[in-house]
Every structure is written in structure tokens, then in C-alpha cells.
Write a protein that holds these residues in place. Structure first.
Motif, PDB file in Angstrom:
ATOM      1  N   SER A  41       4.706  -1.496 -11.154  1.00 10.09           N
ATOM      2  CA  SER A  41       4.910  -2.637 -12.048  1.00 10.09           C
ATOM      3  C   SER A  41       4.397  -3.934 -11.421  1.00 10.09           C
ATOM      4  O   SER A  41       4.230  -4.931 -12.113  1.00 10.09           O
ATOM      5  CB  SER A  41       6.391  -2.780 -12.392  1.00 10.09           C
ATOM      6  OG  SER A  41       7.142  -3.036 -11.211  1.00 10.09           O
ATOM      7  N   GLU A  42       4.123  -3.931 -10.114  1.00  8.52           N
ATOM      8  CA  GLU A  42       3.630  -5.120  -9.423  1.00  8.52           C
ATOM      9  C   GLU A  42       2.125  -5.106  -9.202  1.00  8.52           C
ATOM     10  O   GLU A  42       1.586  -5.998  -8.557  1.00  8.52           O
ATOM     11  CB  GLU A  42       4.335  -5.270  -8.073  1.00  8.52           C
ATOM     12  CG  GLU A  42       5.820  -5.513  -8.203  1.00  8.52           C
ATOM     13  CD  GLU A  42       6.491  -5.706  -6.852  1.00  8.52           C
ATOM     14  OE1 GLU A  42       5.836  -5.495  -5.816  1.00  8.52           O
ATOM     15  OE2 GLU A  42       7.669  -6.064  -6.851  1.00  8.52           O
ATOM     16  N   SER A  43       1.428  -4.085  -9.713  1.00  8.40           N
ATOM     17  CA  SER A  43      -0.011  -3.983  -9.484  1.00  8.40           C
ATOM     18  C   SER A  43      -0.697  -3.373 -10.702  1.00  8.40           C
ATOM     19  O   SER A  43      -0.081  -2.620 -11.453  1.00  8.40           O
ATOM     20  CB  SER A  43      -0.297  -3.135  -8.245  1.00  8.40           C
ATOM     21  OG  SER A  43       0.255  -1.842  -8.420  1.00  8.40           O
ATOM     22  N   THR A  44      -1.954  -3.705 -10.876  1.00 10.42           N
ATOM     23  CA  THR A  44      -2.727  -3.105 -11.954  1.00 10.42           C
ATOM     24  C   THR A  44      -3.708  -2.063 -11.424  1.00 10.42           C
ATOM     25  O   THR A  44      -4.161  -1.201 -12.159  1.00 10.42           O
ATOM     26  CB  THR A  44      -3.528  -4.181 -12.725  1.00 10.42           C
ATOM     27  OG1 THR A  44      -4.360  -4.884 -11.808  1.00 10.42           O
ATOM     28  CG2 THR A  44      -2.587  -5.160 -13.411  1.00 10.42           C
ATOM     29  N   GLU A  45      -4.037  -2.174 -10.131  1.00 11.60           N
ATOM     30  CA  GLU A  45      -4.966  -1.232  -9.519  1.00 11.60           C
ATOM     31  C   GLU A  45      -4.637  -1.103  -8.039  1.00 11.60           C
ATOM     32  O   GLU A  45      -4.305  -2.086  -7.379  1.00 11.60           O
ATOM     33  CB  GLU A  45      -6.397  -1.736  -9.688  1.00 11.60           C
ATOM     34  CG  GLU A  45      -7.439  -0.775  -9.172  1.00 11.60           C
ATOM     35  CD  GLU A  45      -8.862  -1.283  -9.386  1.00 11.60           C
ATOM     36  OE1 GLU A  45      -9.783  -0.547  -9.028  1.00 11.60           O
ATOM     37  OE2 GLU A  45      -9.045  -2.407  -9.883  1.00 11.60           O
ATOM     38  N   VAL A  46      -4.706   0.123  -7.532  1.00  4.38           N
ATOM     39  CA  VAL A  46      -4.436   0.392  -6.124  1.00  4.38           C
ATOM     40  C   VAL A  46      -5.510   1.352  -5.634  1.00  4.38           C
ATOM     41  O   VAL A  46      -5.830   2.330  -6.308  1.00  4.38           O
ATOM     42  CB  VAL A  46      -3.041   1.043  -5.924  1.00  4.38           C
ATOM     43  CG1 VAL A  46      -2.779   1.310  -4.462  1.00  4.38           C
ATOM     44  CG2 VAL A  46      -1.953   0.175  -6.531  1.00  4.38           C
ATOM     45  N   ARG A  47      -6.089   1.045  -4.469  1.00  2.80           N
ATOM     46  CA  ARG A  47      -7.090   1.966  -3.913  1.00  2.80           C
ATOM     47  C   ARG A  47      -7.244   1.742  -2.419  1.00  2.80           C
ATOM     48  O   ARG A  47      -6.928   0.672  -1.902  1.00  2.80           O
ATOM     49  CB  ARG A  47      -8.428   1.804  -4.609  1.00  2.80           C
ATOM     50  CG  ARG A  47      -9.107   0.482  -4.304  1.00  2.80           C
ATOM     51  CD  ARG A  47     -10.473   0.430  -4.914  1.00  2.80           C
ATOM     52  NE  ARG A  47     -10.471  -0.577  -5.949  1.00  2.80           N
ATOM     53  CZ  ARG A  47     -11.563  -1.054  -6.491  1.00  2.80           C
ATOM     54  NH1 ARG A  47     -12.729  -0.597  -6.121  1.00  2.80           N
ATOM     55  NH2 ARG A  47     -11.504  -1.968  -7.409  1.00  2.80           N
ATOM     56  N   TRP A  48      -7.728   2.762  -1.736  1.00  2.00           N
ATOM     57  CA  TRP A  48      -8.118   2.629  -0.343  1.00  2.00           C
ATOM     58  C   TRP A  48      -9.541   2.093  -0.334  1.00  2.00           C
ATOM     59  O   TRP A  48     -10.381   2.514  -1.121  1.00  2.00           O
ATOM     60  CB  TRP A  48      -8.055   3.986   0.364  1.00  2.00           C
ATOM     61  CG  TRP A  48      -6.662   4.498   0.510  1.00  2.00           C
ATOM     62  CD1 TRP A  48      -6.079   5.489  -0.228  1.00  2.00           C
ATOM     63  CD2 TRP A  48      -5.668   4.048   1.443  1.00  2.00           C
ATOM     64  NE1 TRP A  48      -4.776   5.668   0.187  1.00  2.00           N
ATOM     65  CE2 TRP A  48      -4.491   4.808   1.208  1.00  2.00           C
ATOM     66  CE3 TRP A  48      -5.645   3.082   2.436  1.00  2.00           C
ATOM     67  CZ2 TRP A  48      -3.340   4.631   1.941  1.00  2.00           C
ATOM     68  CZ3 TRP A  48      -4.481   2.911   3.166  1.00  2.00           C
ATOM     69  CH2 TRP A  48      -3.348   3.677   2.916  1.00  2.00           C
ATOM     70  N   VAL A  49      -9.823   1.152   0.565  1.00  3.53           N
ATOM     71  CA  VAL A  49     -11.141   0.525   0.640  1.00  3.53           C
ATOM     72  C   VAL A  49     -11.695   0.716   2.045  1.00  3.53           C
ATOM     73  O   VAL A  49     -10.998   0.485   3.032  1.00  3.53           O
ATOM     74  CB  VAL A  49     -11.047  -0.986   0.314  1.00  3.53           C
ATOM     75  CG1 VAL A  49     -12.400  -1.649   0.433  1.00  3.53           C
ATOM     76  CG2 VAL A  49     -10.467  -1.192  -1.073  1.00  3.53           C
TER      77      VAL A  49
END
Length: 80
Positions: A41-49
Motif C-alpha cells: 500500500s506504500e508503493s506502486t512498483e518494487v524491483r531489484w536494480v
């Protein structure tokens, strides 16, 4: 642990109860071991970079400092 970060000049005043706080962040490092990054609920996208891609991301100065401290890789926690 990467470090503990705060900014004495950044003070938050809550008008509901007139409380004043100076917040801090404890920053930990991690590595993927399985599963998939999942937004909350605190993010729109999450990924390893990948390290090589980080320079291409726009970020605020405080976040950039944390990322740069990680990339330096000293192994000594930062107190800032």
C-alpha cells in the motif's frame, strides 16, 4: 546495516497534538534469495536494480546519499 541517517534541520510538527519530531532512518542492506518483489500500500512498483542502472534514476539528495554510501562498500555503518 548500512547506517543510521537523520537531518537535524528536518523537523516535523504534527498539528493534531502539537508534537514535534526529528525522524531518523535505519538503513539495512539485502539481497534477493527467492520470490518476487511485491508492491504494498506504500508503493506502486518494487524491483531489484543492478548497480550499473542506479545512476539513471532520479532521487532526492537524502536517498542518493544512502545509495552512494552503499555503493562505496566500506562495510562500516554510517552515522549521518
Amino acid at each position: 546495516m548500512l547506517g543510521i541517517y537523520t537531518d537535524p534541520g528536518h523537523v516535523i510538527r504534527f498539528t493534531s497534538n502539537d508534537e514535534v519530531r526529528r525522524e531518523f532512518s535505519v538503513v539495512l542492506t539485502a539481497r534477493p534469495v527467492g520470490g518476487e518483489p511485491t508492491p504494498s500500500s506504500e508503493s506502486t512498483e518494487v524491483r531489484w536494480v543492478a548497480h550499473a542502472e542506479l545512476a539513471g534514476y532520479a532521487m532526492g539528495g537524502a536517498m542518493r546519499k544512502r545509495v552512494d554510501d552503499y555503493l562505496k562498500g566500506t562495510g562500516t555503518p554510517v552515522i549521518a
